[in-house]
Scaffold this motif. Structure first.
Motif: not given
Length: 214
Positions: A45-59, A148-162
């Protein structure tokens, strides 16, 4: 970890629950305690801030992909919501999911917040390897949706709305809006395996709800 993720994807497609009929491999690592999982969750939560649904930056080396899947369940909307949104009902129905550790359960302004870790035990090279997905679930029962927002190694984020849509008094459409963020070389397998797993879970939950098993 990248090799393991690809193995996970292949085994989702192979309907890996048949493994329960054969001798189970030994765990590669000791089973983590709830306090250990809670500490992992807080670090993610603190390191990867998986609650932030922000698109990855180019590059950035990360990519995003989104999709939606739907299913119709023959049961009233609020009943479907209560059964479907309770992740404990996903155990034995979601691929490899064997355990849930809940770290916090609080309701604010009508929204229920659940901080949790899902443990998936994946057969890998003759052993069982535990994958930990750290997540926050937010339930909006009065509006018939949850996120639901989630993170798992090796850097997989999911953002879900059901979303649960009442079609008739005894029929409900459930639509899962799924967004995946992953390293560029893993985005395709993350989406493929993730969608396959969610579709498997949808079908199993539909059968369980309609039959009265849950």
């Amino acid at each position: 970890m990248r090799k393991l993720l690809r193995v996970f994807a292949v085994q989702v497609f192979a309907a890996a629950f048949v493994l329960s009929a054969v001798a189970a491999p030994a765990h590669a690592d000791p089973l983590p305690t709830d306090p250990v999982l809670a500490a992992e969750w807080q670090e993610a939560w603190d390191t990867h801030k998986f609650y932030e649904n922000v698109p990855p930056a180019p590059g950035s080396g990360m990519s995003r992909a989104s999709t939606s899947i739907s299913i119709v369940i023959n049961a009233p909307a609020h009943k479907v919501f209560d059964k479907y949104s309770d992740f404990r009902n996903h155990i034995g129905r979601a691929a490899f999911l064997t355990r849930l550790a809940y770290h916090k359960d609080v309701t604010k302004k009508g929204v229920r917040y659940l901080n949790l870790t899902a443990v998936e035990d994946v057969p890998f090279e003759g052993q069982i390897v535990s994958l930990h997905t750290h997540a926050q679930q937010r339930l909006h029962r009065s509006q018939l949706f949850y996120e639901t927002d989630s993170w798992s190694a090796p850097g997989i984020f999911t953002h879900q709305k059901i979303v649960f849509k009442k079609l008739t008094p005894t029929q409900t459409e459930v639509t899962e809006h799924l967004t995946f963020d992953a390293p560029d070389d893993l985005i395709d397998v993350s989406v493929t395996s993730g969608v396959a797993s969610h579709q498997q879970t949808q079908t199993a939950l539909k059968q369980a709800i309609e039959s009265g098993a849950i």
